[in-house]
Design a protein around this motif. Structure first.
Motif, mmCIF file in Angstrom:
data_model
loop_
_atom_site.group_PDB
_atom_site.id
_atom_site.type_symbol
_atom_site.label_atom_id
_atom_site.label_comp_id
_atom_site.label_asym_id
_atom_site.label_seq_id
_atom_site.Cartn_x
_atom_site.Cartn_y
_atom_site.Cartn_z
ATOM 1 N N ILE A 2 -15.168 -4.440 -32.418
ATOM 2 C CA ILE A 2 -14.484 -4.370 -31.122
ATOM 3 C C ILE A 2 -14.480 -2.894 -30.719
ATOM 4 C CG2 ILE A 2 -12.302 -4.748 -29.904
ATOM 5 C CD1 ILE A 2 -11.672 -6.925 -32.013
ATOM 6 N N PRO A 3 -15.279 -2.536 -29.710
ATOM 7 C CA PRO A 3 -15.404 -1.102 -29.401
ATOM 8 C C PRO A 3 -14.155 -0.543 -28.730
ATOM 9 C CG PRO A 3 -16.659 -2.411 -27.839
ATOM 10 C CD PRO A 3 -16.083 -3.381 -28.834
ATOM 11 N N ILE A 4 -13.957 0.771 -28.864
ATOM 12 C CA ILE A 4 -12.811 1.445 -28.230
ATOM 13 C C ILE A 4 -13.016 1.506 -26.715
ATOM 14 C CG2 ILE A 4 -13.820 3.736 -28.722
ATOM 15 C CD1 ILE A 4 -10.078 3.249 -28.785
ATOM 16 N N THR A 5 -14.266 1.463 -26.280
ATOM 17 C CA THR A 5 -14.521 1.519 -24.844
ATOM 18 C C THR A 5 -15.781 0.734 -24.507
ATOM 19 O OG1 THR A 5 -14.787 2.988 -22.948
ATOM 20 C CG2 THR A 5 -15.823 3.691 -24.962
ATOM 21 N N VAL A 6 -15.810 0.156 -23.314
ATOM 22 C CA VAL A 6 -16.988 -0.589 -22.855
ATOM 23 C C VAL A 6 -17.309 -0.116 -21.442
ATOM 24 C CG1 VAL A 6 -17.790 -2.862 -22.109
ATOM 25 C CG2 VAL A 6 -16.561 -2.647 -24.259
ATOM 26 N N VAL A 7 -18.569 0.169 -21.188
ATOM 27 C CA VAL A 7 -18.962 0.598 -19.839
ATOM 28 C C VAL A 7 -19.589 -0.598 -19.124
ATOM 29 C CG1 VAL A 7 -20.366 2.221 -18.508
ATOM 30 C CG2 VAL A 7 -19.388 2.927 -20.707
ATOM 31 N N ASP A 8 -19.024 -0.960 -17.976
ATOM 32 C CA ASP A 8 -19.533 -2.107 -17.224
ATOM 33 C C ASP A 8 -19.776 -1.692 -15.776
ATOM 34 O OD1 ASP A 8 -20.186 -4.485 -16.068
ATOM 35 O OD2 ASP A 8 -18.194 -5.385 -16.263
#
Ligand SMILES: *Cc1c(COP(=O)(O)O)cnc(C)c1O
Length: 365
Positions: A2-8
Protein backbone atom coordinates in the motif's frame (compact mmCIF):
# COMPACT_ATOMS: atom_id res chain seq x y z
CA UNK A 1 2.26 -2.91 -1.03
CA UNK A 2 0.00 0.00 0.00
CA UNK A 3 1.96 3.03 -1.20
CA UNK A 4 2.30 6.24 0.84
CA UNK A 5 1.27 8.22 -2.23
CA UNK A 6 -0.42 7.58 -5.59
CA UNK A 7 -0.31 9.92 -8.58
CA UNK A 8 -3.51 9.91 -10.64
CA UNK A 9 -3.55 12.30 -13.59
CA UNK A 10 -5.40 10.11 -16.09
CA UNK A 11 -8.29 12.59 -16.25
CA UNK A 12 -5.95 15.11 -17.88
CA UNK A 13 -5.29 13.02 -21.00
CA UNK A 14 -7.65 14.89 -23.35
CA UNK A 15 -6.64 18.36 -22.24
CA UNK A 16 -2.92 17.57 -22.45
CA UNK A 17 -3.34 16.10 -25.95
CA UNK A 18 -5.21 19.22 -26.96
CA UNK A 19 -2.21 21.33 -25.93
CA UNK A 20 0.27 19.01 -27.62
CA UNK A 21 -1.69 18.97 -30.88
CA UNK A 22 -2.00 22.76 -30.86
CA UNK A 23 1.78 23.15 -30.95
CA UNK A 24 1.47 26.06 -28.49
CA UNK A 25 3.07 24.24 -25.57
CA UNK A 26 4.75 27.02 -23.54
CA UNK A 27 2.95 29.48 -21.24
CA UNK A 28 -0.35 30.49 -22.83
CA UNK A 29 -4.12 30.21 -22.45
CA UNK A 30 -4.06 26.97 -20.43
CA UNK A 31 -1.86 28.58 -17.77
CA UNK A 32 -4.28 31.52 -17.67
CA UNK A 33 -7.21 29.12 -17.19
CA UNK A 34 -5.34 27.27 -14.46
CA UNK A 35 -4.60 30.57 -12.69
CA UNK A 36 -8.25 31.63 -12.79
CA UNK A 37 -9.37 28.33 -11.25
CA UNK A 38 -6.61 28.38 -8.65
CA UNK A 39 -7.41 31.95 -7.57
CA UNK A 40 -10.92 30.76 -6.68
CA UNK A 41 -9.51 28.00 -4.46
CA UNK A 42 -7.41 30.51 -2.51
CA UNK A 43 -10.22 33.08 -2.51
CA UNK A 44 -8.04 35.83 -4.02
CA UNK A 45 -8.11 37.80 -7.27
CA UNK A 46 -4.57 36.88 -8.36
CA UNK A 47 -2.87 33.53 -8.89
CA UNK A 48 0.49 33.56 -10.65
CA UNK A 49 1.60 30.15 -11.90
CA UNK A 50 5.31 29.35 -11.80
CA UNK A 51 7.51 26.35 -12.51
CA UNK A 52 7.69 24.92 -8.98
CA UNK A 53 6.91 25.60 -5.34
CA UNK A 54 10.46 26.59 -4.50
CA UNK A 55 10.49 29.36 -7.11
CA UNK A 56 7.06 30.46 -5.83
CA UNK A 57 8.74 31.11 -2.46
CA UNK A 58 11.82 32.74 -4.02
CA UNK A 59 9.77 35.04 -6.29
CA UNK A 60 7.53 36.06 -3.36
CA UNK A 61 10.54 37.11 -1.31
CA UNK A 62 12.07 38.87 -4.33
CA UNK A 63 9.05 41.12 -4.90
CA UNK A 64 9.17 42.13 -1.23
CA UNK A 65 12.58 43.74 -1.96
CA UNK A 66 14.50 42.18 0.90
CA UNK A 67 18.00 43.53 1.50
CA UNK A 68 20.98 41.51 2.77
CA UNK A 69 20.58 41.15 6.52
CA UNK A 70 16.79 41.22 6.41
CA UNK A 71 15.37 38.28 8.30
CA UNK A 72 12.63 35.80 7.57
CA UNK A 73 11.18 33.93 10.56
CA UNK A 74 10.02 30.45 9.65
CA UNK A 75 9.53 26.90 10.90
CA UNK A 76 12.47 24.59 11.62
CA UNK A 77 10.23 21.59 10.83
CA UNK A 78 9.67 21.79 7.09
CA UNK A 79 10.89 20.65 3.71
CA UNK A 80 14.29 22.08 2.83
CA UNK A 81 12.84 24.26 0.04
CA UNK A 82 11.54 26.70 2.66
CA UNK A 83 15.06 27.42 3.87
CA UNK A 84 16.69 27.26 0.43
CA UNK A 85 14.24 29.85 -0.92
CA UNK A 86 15.13 32.29 1.88
CA UNK A 87 18.84 31.87 1.15
CA UNK A 88 18.31 32.16 -2.61
CA UNK A 89 16.51 35.48 -2.03
CA UNK A 90 19.57 36.73 -0.13
CA UNK A 91 17.81 36.96 3.23
CA UNK A 92 18.64 35.49 6.63
CA UNK A 93 16.59 32.63 8.08
CA UNK A 94 15.62 32.60 11.74
CA UNK A 95 13.57 29.83 13.29
CA UNK A 96 10.73 29.73 15.79
CA UNK A 97 9.88 26.41 17.43
CA UNK A 98 6.70 24.51 16.56
CA UNK A 99 3.71 23.29 18.53
CA UNK A 100 3.26 19.51 18.64
CA UNK A 101 -0.51 20.00 18.37
CA UNK A 102 -0.40 21.10 14.71
CA UNK A 103 3.33 20.72 13.86
CA UNK A 104 3.33 24.38 12.84
CA UNK A 105 5.19 27.44 14.03
CA UNK A 106 4.19 28.43 17.60
CA UNK A 107 3.06 32.08 17.89
CA UNK A 108 4.72 32.45 21.32
CA UNK A 109 8.01 31.26 19.82
CA UNK A 110 7.56 33.64 16.88
CA UNK A 111 7.14 36.55 19.27
CA UNK A 112 10.48 35.57 20.84
CA UNK A 113 12.27 35.15 17.51
CA UNK A 114 11.36 38.49 15.90
CA UNK A 115 14.19 41.07 15.88
CA UNK A 116 14.40 44.59 14.44
CA UNK A 117 15.84 42.99 11.27
CA UNK A 118 12.82 40.73 10.73
CA UNK A 119 10.84 41.67 7.61
CA UNK A 120 8.87 38.54 6.75
CA UNK A 121 6.95 35.90 8.66
CA UNK A 122 6.84 32.64 6.71
CA UNK A 123 4.55 30.10 8.36
CA UNK A 124 4.48 26.62 6.83
CA UNK A 125 1.06 24.95 6.80
CA UNK A 126 2.53 21.51 7.35
CA UNK A 127 0.78 18.28 6.32
CA UNK A 128 -2.31 20.23 5.17
CA UNK A 129 -3.34 22.04 8.35
CA UNK A 130 -2.85 25.79 8.56
CA UNK A 131 -0.71 27.49 11.18
CA UNK A 132 -2.41 29.58 13.89
CA UNK A 133 -3.13 32.57 11.64
CA UNK A 134 -5.50 33.98 14.27
CA UNK A 135 -2.46 34.87 16.37
CA UNK A 136 0.20 35.14 13.65
CA UNK A 137 -1.57 37.82 11.59
CA UNK A 138 -1.83 40.34 14.48
CA UNK A 139 1.75 39.52 15.47
CA UNK A 140 2.96 40.27 11.94
CA UNK A 141 0.92 43.49 11.97
CA UNK A 142 2.45 44.58 15.27
CA UNK A 143 6.00 44.18 13.92
CA UNK A 144 5.28 45.38 10.37
CA UNK A 145 6.09 41.99 8.82
CA UNK A 146 4.93 40.78 5.43
CA UNK A 147 3.37 37.31 5.46
CA UNK A 148 4.55 34.71 2.96
CA UNK A 149 2.68 31.45 3.50
CA UNK A 150 4.46 28.24 2.57
CA UNK A 151 1.18 26.60 1.59
CA UNK A 152 2.90 23.91 -0.52
CA UNK A 153 1.02 21.16 1.35
CA UNK A 154 -2.20 23.01 2.08
CA UNK A 155 -4.21 23.62 -1.08
CA UNK A 156 -7.85 24.03 -0.03
CA UNK A 157 -7.17 24.24 3.73
CA UNK A 158 -8.86 27.01 5.71
CA UNK A 159 -8.46 28.93 8.97
CA UNK A 160 -11.73 30.33 10.31
CA UNK A 161 -13.15 30.06 6.82
CA UNK A 162 -10.26 31.88 5.14
CA UNK A 163 -8.31 29.76 2.64
CA UNK A 164 -4.59 29.07 2.72
CA UNK A 165 -2.91 31.55 0.41
CA UNK A 166 -5.23 34.43 1.27
CA UNK A 167 -3.23 35.89 4.17
CA UNK A 168 -0.42 37.55 2.22
CA UNK A 169 1.59 35.96 -0.54
CA UNK A 170 0.54 32.28 -0.71
CA UNK A 171 3.05 29.83 -2.15
CA UNK A 172 1.83 26.47 -3.40
CA UNK A 173 3.66 23.47 -4.86
CA UNK A 174 2.22 21.32 -7.62
CA UNK A 175 4.92 18.64 -7.40
CA UNK A 176 3.88 15.09 -8.33
CA UNK A 177 3.07 13.99 -4.78
CA UNK A 178 1.20 17.11 -3.64
CA UNK A 179 -2.63 17.13 -3.31
CA UNK A 180 -2.91 18.85 -6.71
CA UNK A 181 -0.14 18.26 -9.24
CA UNK A 182 1.12 19.44 -12.61
CA UNK A 183 4.17 17.08 -12.36
CA UNK A 184 6.31 20.08 -11.41
CA UNK A 185 4.74 23.46 -10.80
CA UNK A 186 3.88 26.17 -8.33
CA UNK A 187 1.50 29.07 -7.77
CA UNK A 188 1.64 32.35 -5.88
CA UNK A 189 -1.69 33.78 -4.70
CA UNK A 190 -2.34 37.32 -3.52
CA UNK A 191 -4.98 40.03 -3.18
CA UNK A 192 -2.36 42.72 -3.81
CA UNK A 193 -2.62 44.08 -7.38
CA UNK A 194 0.87 45.62 -7.35
CA UNK A 195 2.64 42.50 -6.06
CA UNK A 196 0.75 40.32 -8.55
CA UNK A 197 1.84 42.58 -11.39
CA UNK A 198 5.46 42.53 -10.20
CA UNK A 199 5.39 38.74 -9.93
CA UNK A 200 4.16 38.41 -13.52
CA UNK A 201 6.92 40.68 -14.78
CA UNK A 202 9.58 38.95 -12.67
CA UNK A 203 8.45 35.52 -13.90
CA UNK A 204 9.10 36.51 -17.51
CA UNK A 205 12.68 37.92 -17.47
CA UNK A 206 11.49 41.22 -16.03
CA UNK A 207 9.71 41.91 -19.32
CA UNK A 208 6.27 43.52 -19.66
CA UNK A 209 6.37 44.18 -23.40
CA UNK A 210 8.69 42.33 -25.74
CA UNK A 211 12.30 43.39 -25.00
CA UNK A 212 11.17 46.11 -22.61
CA UNK A 213 12.83 45.10 -19.35
CA UNK A 214 11.70 46.68 -16.08
CA UNK A 215 13.70 44.64 -13.58
CA UNK A 216 16.35 41.94 -13.64
CA UNK A 217 13.98 38.99 -13.85
CA UNK A 218 14.08 35.26 -14.30
CA UNK A 219 12.31 32.48 -16.18
CA UNK A 220 9.82 31.13 -13.65
CA UNK A 221 7.16 30.29 -16.24
CA UNK A 222 4.82 27.31 -16.15
CA UNK A 223 3.97 25.59 -19.47
CA UNK A 224 0.52 24.98 -20.93
CA UNK A 225 1.31 21.25 -20.93
CA UNK A 226 1.71 21.34 -17.17
CA UNK A 227 -1.31 23.58 -16.60
CA UNK A 228 -3.43 21.11 -18.60
CA UNK A 229 -2.37 18.30 -16.23
CA UNK A 230 -3.61 20.31 -13.25
CA UNK A 231 -6.94 21.71 -14.46
CA UNK A 232 -9.04 18.50 -14.15
CA UNK A 233 -7.71 17.97 -10.63
CA UNK A 234 -8.64 21.52 -9.61
CA UNK A 235 -12.16 20.76 -10.79
CA UNK A 236 -12.08 17.64 -8.56
CA UNK A 237 -10.42 19.30 -5.55
CA UNK A 238 -13.43 18.98 -3.24
CA UNK A 239 -13.73 15.25 -3.99
CA UNK A 240 -9.98 14.68 -3.57
CA UNK A 241 -9.96 16.52 -0.23
CA UNK A 242 -13.08 14.75 1.06
CA UNK A 243 -11.53 11.35 0.32
CA UNK A 244 -8.40 12.31 2.27
CA UNK A 245 -10.56 13.60 5.16
CA UNK A 246 -12.58 10.40 5.22
CA UNK A 247 -9.42 8.30 5.27
CA UNK A 248 -7.87 10.38 8.07
CA UNK A 249 -11.03 10.01 10.13
CA UNK A 250 -10.95 6.22 9.70
CA UNK A 251 -7.28 6.12 10.71
CA UNK A 252 -7.86 8.35 13.74
CA UNK A 253 -10.67 6.06 14.83
CA UNK A 254 -8.72 2.84 14.24
CA UNK A 255 -5.58 4.14 15.92
CA UNK A 256 -7.17 5.80 18.95
CA UNK A 257 -6.01 4.92 22.48
CA UNK A 258 -2.79 3.12 21.66
CA UNK A 259 -0.01 3.50 24.22
CA UNK A 260 2.96 5.16 22.54
CA UNK A 261 1.03 6.59 19.61
CA UNK A 262 -0.34 10.09 19.27
CA UNK A 263 -2.79 10.56 16.40
CA UNK A 264 -3.03 13.90 14.58
CA UNK A 265 -5.59 16.50 15.63
CA UNK A 266 -7.69 18.97 13.75
CA UNK A 267 -7.55 22.18 15.77
CA UNK A 268 -10.69 24.31 16.25
CA UNK A 269 -11.49 26.70 13.40
CA UNK A 270 -9.35 24.81 10.88
CA UNK A 271 -10.05 22.44 8.07
CA UNK A 272 -7.33 19.88 7.36
CA UNK A 273 -6.66 18.68 3.80
CA UNK A 274 -4.40 15.83 4.96
CA UNK A 275 -1.45 16.09 2.60
CA UNK A 276 0.07 13.74 5.14
CA UNK A 277 -1.45 11.77 7.99
CA UNK A 278 1.27 11.93 10.63
CA UNK A 279 1.39 10.20 14.00
CA UNK A 280 3.91 10.64 16.80
CA UNK A 281 5.59 7.51 18.14
CA UNK A 282 6.14 8.73 21.69
CA UNK A 283 8.86 7.64 24.11
CA UNK A 284 6.54 5.21 25.95
CA UNK A 285 6.02 3.13 22.78
CA UNK A 286 7.42 -0.44 22.78
CA UNK A 287 9.40 0.35 19.61
CA UNK A 288 11.06 3.45 18.20
CA UNK A 289 9.65 5.41 15.25
CA UNK A 290 12.33 3.94 12.97
CA UNK A 291 11.56 0.40 14.14
CA UNK A 292 7.84 0.92 13.52
CA UNK A 293 8.64 2.31 10.06
CA UNK A 294 10.82 -0.69 9.18
CA UNK A 295 8.22 -3.20 10.42
CA UNK A 296 5.45 -1.48 8.46
CA UNK A 297 7.55 -1.56 5.30
CA UNK A 298 8.13 -5.30 5.87
CA UNK A 299 4.35 -5.74 6.10
CA UNK A 300 3.77 -3.86 2.87
CA UNK A 301 2.47 -0.66 4.46
CA UNK A 302 4.03 2.40 2.84
CA UNK A 303 5.18 5.10 5.23
CA UNK A 304 7.40 8.16 5.30
CA UNK A 305 9.42 10.28 7.68
CA UNK A 306 8.69 13.93 6.98
CA UNK A 307 11.14 15.16 8.20
CA UNK A 308 13.93 13.22 9.95
CA UNK A 309 15.77 16.31 11.24
CA UNK A 310 15.21 20.02 11.74
CA UNK A 311 15.74 21.80 8.45
CA UNK A 312 18.99 23.56 9.41
CA UNK A 313 20.62 20.52 11.03
CA UNK A 314 22.90 19.66 8.10
CA UNK A 315 26.60 20.39 7.57
CA UNK A 316 25.89 22.50 4.48
CA UNK A 317 24.06 25.11 6.59
CA UNK A 318 26.28 24.98 9.67
CA UNK A 319 28.67 27.81 8.80
CA UNK A 320 26.22 29.82 6.73
CA UNK A 321 25.91 33.27 8.31
CA UNK A 322 22.40 33.57 6.85
CA UNK A 323 21.16 30.59 8.85
CA UNK A 324 20.60 31.54 12.48
CA UNK A 325 20.54 28.27 14.39
CA UNK A 326 18.21 28.30 17.36
CA UNK A 327 17.06 26.10 20.18
CA UNK A 328 13.94 24.29 18.94
CA UNK A 329 13.35 21.37 21.33
CA UNK A 330 9.80 20.58 20.20
CA UNK A 331 10.80 20.41 16.52
CA UNK A 332 13.78 18.20 17.41
CA UNK A 333 11.63 15.75 19.32
CA UNK A 334 8.88 15.70 16.71
CA UNK A 335 11.50 15.01 14.01
CA UNK A 336 12.45 11.88 15.99
CA UNK A 337 8.84 10.77 16.56
CA UNK A 338 6.85 11.69 13.43
CA UNK A 339 5.74 9.00 10.99
CA UNK A 340 3.38 9.48 8.07
CA UNK A 341 0.98 6.75 7.00
CA UNK A 342 -0.96 6.40 3.72
CA UNK A 343 -3.99 8.76 3.51
CA UNK A 344 -4.23 9.29 -0.28
CA UNK A 345 -7.60 9.23 -2.07
CA UNK A 346 -7.06 5.80 -3.70
CA UNK A 347 -7.11 3.86 -0.41
CA UNK A 348 -9.89 1.30 -0.03
CA UNK A 349 -11.58 0.35 3.23
CA UNK A 350 -9.51 -2.84 3.17
CA UNK A 351 -6.33 -0.79 2.77
CA UNK A 352 -7.28 1.36 5.77
CA UNK A 353 -8.00 -1.75 7.85
CA UNK A 354 -4.62 -3.16 6.83
CA UNK A 355 -2.80 0.03 7.86
CA UNK A 356 -4.58 0.12 11.24
CA UNK A 357 -4.07 -3.62 11.79
CA UNK A 358 -0.35 -3.47 11.02
CA UNK A 359 0.30 -0.48 13.31
CA UNK A 360 -1.68 -2.08 16.14
CA UNK A 361 0.18 -5.36 15.73
CA UNK A 362 3.65 -3.77 15.85
CA UNK A 363 2.70 -1.67 18.89
CA UNK A 364 1.10 -4.67 20.63
CA UNK A 365 -2.28 -2.91 20.84
C1 LIG B 1 6.94 20.59 -1.74
C2 LIG B 1 7.30 21.69 -0.81
C3 LIG B 1 7.99 22.83 -1.24
C4 LIG B 1 8.65 22.97 -2.58
O1 LIG B 1 7.88 22.75 -3.67
P1 LIG B 1 8.54 22.16 -5.03
O2 LIG B 1 7.41 22.25 -5.98
O3 LIG B 1 9.00 20.78 -4.75
O4 LIG B 1 9.65 23.08 -5.41
C5 LIG B 1 8.16 23.85 -0.32
N1 LIG B 1 7.73 23.76 0.95
C6 LIG B 1 7.09 22.67 1.39
C7 LIG B 1 6.62 22.63 2.81
C8 LIG B 1 6.87 21.59 0.53
O5 LIG B 1 6.25 20.50 1.01
Amino acid sequence: MIPITVVDVAAAEELVLQVLRSGAIAQGPMVKRFEEEFGKVAGVPHAVAVNNGTTALVASLQVLDLKPGDEVVTSPFTFVATLNAILEAGATARFADISEDDFNIDPDAVAGAVTPATKVLMPVHLYGQMADMGRLVPLAGEHGLAIVEDAAQAVGATFEGKPAGSFGLGCFSLYATKNITTAEGGVITTSDDTLADRLRVLRNQGMRQRYQYEVAGHNYRMTDVHAAIGIPQLEQLATITEARQRNAEALNKGLADITGLRTPQILPGRTHVWHQYTVLVTDDAPVSRDELAAKLTEKGIGNGTYYPKTVFDYDCYRDNPNVVISDVPVAERVARQALSLPVHPKLTDADLDAVVGAVREVLGA
